[in-house]
Write an enzyme that holds these catalytic residues in place. Sequence first.
Site, short mmCIF file in Angstrom:
data_model
loop_
_atom_site.label_atom_id
_atom_site.label_comp_id
_atom_site.label_asym_id
_atom_site.label_seq_id
_atom_site.Cartn_x
_atom_site.Cartn_y
_atom_site.Cartn_z
N TYR A 47 0.82 -1.22 0.00
CA TYR A 47 0.00 0.00 0.00
C TYR A 47 0.85 1.27 0.00
O TYR A 47 0.34 2.37 -0.18
CB TYR A 47 -0.94 0.05 1.21
CG TYR A 47 -1.86 -1.13 1.38
CD1 TYR A 47 -2.06 -2.04 0.35
CD2 TYR A 47 -2.51 -1.36 2.58
CE1 TYR A 47 -2.88 -3.14 0.51
CE2 TYR A 47 -3.35 -2.46 2.75
CZ TYR A 47 -3.52 -3.35 1.71
OH TYR A 47 -4.33 -4.44 1.89
N HIS A 105 1.15 -11.66 2.06
CA HIS A 105 0.05 -10.94 1.41
C HIS A 105 -0.74 -11.81 0.41
O HIS A 105 -1.96 -11.76 0.35
CB HIS A 105 0.60 -9.69 0.71
CG HIS A 105 -0.43 -8.64 0.47
ND1 HIS A 105 -0.14 -7.30 0.51
CD2 HIS A 105 -1.76 -8.72 0.19
CE1 HIS A 105 -1.24 -6.61 0.25
NE2 HIS A 105 -2.24 -7.45 0.05
#
Length: 272
Positions: A47, A105
Amino acid sequence: MQVVERNGARIPAIGLGTSGLHGQTCARIVEQALKLGYRHIDTAQAYENEREVGEGLRASGVKRDELFVTTKIWTTHFAPHDLERSAKESLVKLRLHEVDLLLLHWPNPQVPLQETLGALAHVKDIGLARHIGVSNFTVALIEEAVSNCAEPLVCDQVEYHPYLDQAKVLEACARNGMTLVAYSPIAKGRIRSDETLKEIGRAHGKTAAQICLRWLLQQNLCAIPRTSRIERLSENIDIFDFVLSADEMAQVFGLGIANSRLTDFGFAPKWD
Ligand SMILES: NC(=O)c1ccc[n+]([C@@H]2O[C@H](COP(=O)([O-])OP(=O)(O)OC[C@H]3O[C@@H](n4cnc5c(N)ncnc54)[C@H](OP(=O)(O)O)[C@@H]3O)[C@@H](O)[C@H]2O)c1
């Protein structure tokens, strides 16, 4: 704030998602969320906002031991040395000594899972993460991960909302003492105009988003809705003062079975 307890972790049931939040907007939303009562913040290396999340954490004045901070290792850092190095980089950006939860992730078939899990468990052992887990893992990968990891995995973070049936992943998590952490829990805002959710909401004086989040909460799960608007921060945690009936829960479950569809990633992962 309700807490979900799994494999030794106590995770605040509602967290703040931060993907797509950057710069001062990100820092300000994290700070405000914590001032409003959020205690769980979800970020990720991918992010590119760990620094601003860290700024928001500090600006809030909330004590470290009251916070639950999750970050995620991106798939290009799954080789054992890379994983430890990148975890340390995340901590520097967040300005924390440890995260509460460190996740892989996405699965990365290029690196043997056992090696990556060894590195993840090591990072926990040396005190960089209090708990570890996975994200976007299918049922088969959950089972493989659990049987190859020296440390308990506390969650699988996957997309879950009323339009996506995740019954098989939920069963696999429960079998292994893990929780499901629901990402995109309000289907990226799409549930806002859902007639079934709005109708149930009218009976409780709540919005469609609140009904959706309450439905997740009553499954004893965690959910991490994201918003960039301060007024919605309050809306998304104002869900602890009412209860959905068994019939209302069933109506919302019915939406998932009826709406089996492609995910936002443009493909349908075979979760089961
Ligand atoms: N592990 C993974 O691979 C993965 C993948 C995706 C997401 N995530 C995590 O999950 C978090 C949440 O998922 P998401 O961002 O994809 O989707 P989401 O939380 O389901 O939806 C966010 C969208 O809904 C809107 N929204 C927020 N609250 C609302 C409300 N009360 N009523 C109506 N609309 C509302 C937001 O707009 P405004 O900003 O205008 O309020 C935003 O456009 C992410 O931020 C990230 O932390 C993880």
